[in-house]
Motif scaffolding. Structure first.
Motif, PDB file in Angstrom:
ATOM      1  N   CYS A  91      -2.446  18.841  -3.464  1.00  0.00           N
ATOM      2  CA  CYS A  91      -1.618  17.930  -4.707  1.00  0.00           C
ATOM      3  C   CYS A  91      -2.083  16.360  -4.657  1.00  0.00           C
ATOM      4  O   CYS A  91      -2.178  15.928  -5.697  1.00  0.00           O
ATOM      5  CB  CYS A  91      -0.517  18.233  -4.330  1.00  0.00           C
ATOM      6  SG  CYS A  91       0.210  19.721  -4.924  1.00  0.00           S
ATOM      7  N   HIS A  92      -2.417  15.897  -3.802  1.00  0.00           N
ATOM      8  CA  HIS A  92      -2.497  14.537  -3.542  1.00  0.00           C
ATOM      9  C   HIS A  92      -4.094  14.089  -3.448  1.00  0.00           C
ATOM     10  O   HIS A  92      -4.696  14.995  -2.312  1.00  0.00           O
ATOM     11  CB  HIS A  92      -1.757  13.853  -2.264  1.00  0.00           C
ATOM     12  CG  HIS A  92      -0.403  13.977  -2.515  1.00  0.00           C
ATOM     13  ND1 HIS A  92       0.517  12.952  -3.297  1.00  0.00           N
ATOM     14  CD2 HIS A  92       0.604  14.949  -1.861  1.00  0.00           C
ATOM     15  CE1 HIS A  92       1.750  13.551  -3.127  1.00  0.00           C
ATOM     16  NE2 HIS A  92       1.815  14.649  -2.533  1.00  0.00           N
ATOM     17  N   MET A  93      -4.418  12.901  -3.910  1.00  0.00           N
ATOM     18  CA  MET A  93      -5.640  12.475  -3.547  1.00  0.00           C
ATOM     19  C   MET A  93      -5.566  11.503  -2.723  1.00  0.00           C
ATOM     20  O   MET A  93      -4.654  10.658  -2.627  1.00  0.00           O
ATOM     21  CB  MET A  93      -6.369  12.028  -5.166  1.00  0.00           C
ATOM     22  CG  MET A  93      -7.695  11.493  -4.810  1.00  0.00           C
ATOM     23  SD  MET A  93      -8.570  11.115  -6.612  1.00  0.00           S
ATOM     24  CE  MET A  93      -8.784  12.634  -7.377  1.00  0.00           C
ATOM     25  N   MET A  94      -6.760  11.083  -1.830  1.00  0.00           N
ATOM     26  CA  MET A  94      -7.090  10.373  -1.109  1.00  0.00           C
ATOM     27  C   MET A  94      -8.515   9.846  -1.105  1.00  0.00           C
ATOM     28  O   MET A  94      -9.312  10.991  -0.564  1.00  0.00           O
ATOM     29  CB  MET A  94      -6.465  10.655   0.362  1.00  0.00           C
ATOM     30  CG  MET A  94      -6.642   9.407   1.280  1.00  0.00           C
ATOM     31  SD  MET A  94      -5.796   9.657   2.818  1.00  0.00           S
ATOM     32  CE  MET A  94      -3.989  10.049   2.277  1.00  0.00           C
ATOM     33  N   PRO A 122       0.881  11.944  -6.488  1.00  0.00           N
ATOM     34  CA  PRO A 122       0.638  10.382  -6.440  1.00  0.00           C
ATOM     35  C   PRO A 122      -0.743  10.248  -5.629  1.00  0.00           C
ATOM     36  O   PRO A 122      -0.753  11.205  -4.619  1.00  0.00           O
ATOM     37  CB  PRO A 122       1.567   9.740  -6.002  1.00  0.00           C
ATOM     38  CG  PRO A 122       2.777  10.741  -5.894  1.00  0.00           C
ATOM     39  CD  PRO A 122       2.288  12.123  -5.889  1.00  0.00           C
ATOM     40  N   ASP A 123      -1.702   9.393  -5.935  1.00  0.00           N
ATOM     41  CA  ASP A 123      -2.857   9.316  -5.066  1.00  0.00           C
ATOM     42  C   ASP A 123      -2.302   8.378  -3.685  1.00  0.00           C
ATOM     43  O   ASP A 123      -1.356   7.394  -4.086  1.00  0.00           O
ATOM     44  CB  ASP A 123      -3.687   8.176  -5.896  1.00  0.00           C
ATOM     45  CG  ASP A 123      -4.966   7.856  -5.009  1.00  0.00           C
ATOM     46  OD1 ASP A 123      -4.958   7.839  -3.854  1.00  0.00           O
ATOM     47  OD2 ASP A 123      -6.169   7.768  -5.744  1.00  0.00           O
ATOM     48  N   LEU A 124      -2.735   8.869  -2.728  1.00  0.00           N
ATOM     49  CA  LEU A 124      -2.135   8.261  -1.385  1.00  0.00           C
ATOM     50  C   LEU A 124      -3.125   7.587  -0.780  1.00  0.00           C
ATOM     51  O   LEU A 124      -2.957   6.932   0.411  1.00  0.00           O
ATOM     52  CB  LEU A 124      -1.581   9.499  -0.486  1.00  0.00           C
ATOM     53  CG  LEU A 124      -0.624  10.376  -1.083  1.00  0.00           C
ATOM     54  CD1 LEU A 124      -0.325  11.634   0.048  1.00  0.00           C
ATOM     55  CD2 LEU A 124       0.705   9.724  -1.410  1.00  0.00           C
ATOM     56  N   THR A 125      -4.223   7.036  -1.683  1.00  0.00           N
ATOM     57  CA  THR A 125      -5.251   6.010  -0.780  1.00  0.00           C
ATOM     58  C   THR A 125      -4.553   4.941  -0.102  1.00  0.00           C
ATOM     59  O   THR A 125      -4.890   4.383   0.687  1.00  0.00           O
ATOM     60  CB  THR A 125      -6.273   5.864  -1.900  1.00  0.00           C
ATOM     61  OG1 THR A 125      -6.812   7.002  -2.333  1.00  0.00           O
ATOM     62  CG2 THR A 125      -7.340   4.877  -1.258  1.00  0.00           C
ATOM     63  N   GLN A 148      -3.395   4.427   5.961  1.00  0.00           N
ATOM     64  CA  GLN A 148      -4.024   4.700   4.810  1.00  0.00           C
ATOM     65  C   GLN A 148      -3.436   3.523   3.845  1.00  0.00           C
ATOM     66  O   GLN A 148      -2.469   3.338   3.691  1.00  0.00           O
ATOM     67  CB  GLN A 148      -3.874   5.801   3.926  1.00  0.00           C
ATOM     68  CG  GLN A 148      -4.101   7.309   5.059  1.00  0.00           C
ATOM     69  CD  GLN A 148      -5.501   6.729   5.798  1.00  0.00           C
ATOM     70  OE1 GLN A 148      -6.651   6.834   4.636  1.00  0.00           O
ATOM     71  NE2 GLN A 148      -5.755   7.168   6.717  1.00  0.00           N
ATOM     72  N   GLY A 149      -4.540   2.458   3.574  1.00  0.00           N
ATOM     73  CA  GLY A 149      -4.297   1.532   2.591  1.00  0.00           C
ATOM     74  C   GLY A 149      -4.541  -0.041   3.224  1.00  0.00           C
ATOM     75  O   GLY A 149      -5.045  -0.281   4.207  1.00  0.00           O
ATOM     76  N   ARG A 150      -4.165  -0.739   2.217  1.00  0.00           N
ATOM     77  CA  ARG A 150      -4.774  -2.207   2.411  1.00  0.00           C
ATOM     78  C   ARG A 150      -3.363  -3.026   2.856  1.00  0.00           C
ATOM     79  O   ARG A 150      -2.279  -2.476   2.135  1.00  0.00           O
ATOM     80  CB  ARG A 150      -5.541  -2.730   1.677  1.00  0.00           C
ATOM     81  CG  ARG A 150      -4.833  -3.003  -0.093  1.00  0.00           C
ATOM     82  CD  ARG A 150      -5.798  -3.029  -0.796  1.00  0.00           C
ATOM     83  NE  ARG A 150      -5.246  -3.439  -1.964  1.00  0.00           N
ATOM     84  CZ  ARG A 150      -4.693  -2.094  -2.863  1.00  0.00           C
ATOM     85  NH1 ARG A 150      -4.860  -1.084  -2.427  1.00  0.00           N
ATOM     86  NH2 ARG A 150      -4.355  -2.660  -3.980  1.00  0.00           N
ATOM     87  N   THR A 151      -3.477  -4.023   3.652  1.00  0.00           N
ATOM     88  CA  THR A 151      -2.443  -4.743   3.875  1.00  0.00           C
ATOM     89  C   THR A 151      -2.421  -5.849   2.673  1.00  0.00           C
ATOM     90  O   THR A 151      -3.421  -6.549   2.357  1.00  0.00           O
ATOM     91  CB  THR A 151      -2.624  -5.467   5.215  1.00  0.00           C
ATOM     92  OG1 THR A 151      -2.938  -4.674   6.414  1.00  0.00           O
ATOM     93  CG2 THR A 151      -1.454  -6.659   5.561  1.00  0.00           C
TER      94      THR A 151
END
Length: 167
Positions: free
Chosen positions: A22-25, A34-37, A151-154
């Motif tokens: 269900c989620h994109m990354m 929702p996109d969890l990138t 997962q993600g940027r600060t």
């Protein structure tokens, strides 16, 4: 970031946890959630845990923004749509207005529907499982959290933002 085996957490995300259905990354995965990138850049660890373990969880904004335009819906309501032509569609509601509905179908296709085509819309229970603390072992859940919280940027610091504003 949460402690745990990040590589094993990634395996859980794409495998046993079925999160990627269900989620994109990072450009890979499903479109119905929702996109969890950038999930760790957007949500604190307790909010991620709550989304995975509590049926009634809420996310609150800072309350101080005045939007210039309405954003796309972020509720990800699962819907069943009966068309006047006799067909049906199941999927996730993306957006709607007085004239149209946009949804991602269970076929992972975008459906743009004129309201005149629709016979009825039924909102179904959420697709997001909230029992990951029960369906995964304690170690698997910890590893999934270790993966997600990395997962993600600060967000940039206020100082860096001020420096870029002067460029």
């Amino acid at each position: 970031p949460s402690p745990g085996n990040v590589a094993h957490g990634e395996e859980i995300f794409w495998g046993k946890g079925e999160c990627g259905s269900c989620h994109m990354m990072n450009g890979r995965g499903g479109l119905k959630g929702p996109d969890l990138t950038n999930i760790a850049g957007q949500r604190k660890t307790p909010a991620i845990i709550n989304a995975l373990t509590k049926a009634q969880h809420r996310l609150y904004g800072d309350g101080g923004a005045h939007l210039r335009a309405l954003p796309a819906m972020d509720t990800y309501d699962a819907v069943h749509i009966a068309l006047k032509s006799g067909g049906t569609l199941d999927g996730v509601l993306l957006n709607q207005d007085s004239y149209s509905i946009q949804m991602i179908g269970d076929d992972n296709e975008l459906h743009l529907l004129d309201r005149a085509q629709i016979g009825s819309i039924t909102v179904k229970p959420t697709l997001m499982p909230t029992d990951y603390d029960k369906r995964l072992t304690k170690e698997e859940f910890a590893d999934l959290m270790a993966f997600l919280t990395r997962q993600g940027r600060t967000p940039p610091s206020a100082l860096a933002e001020r420096g870029n504003a002067n460029d």
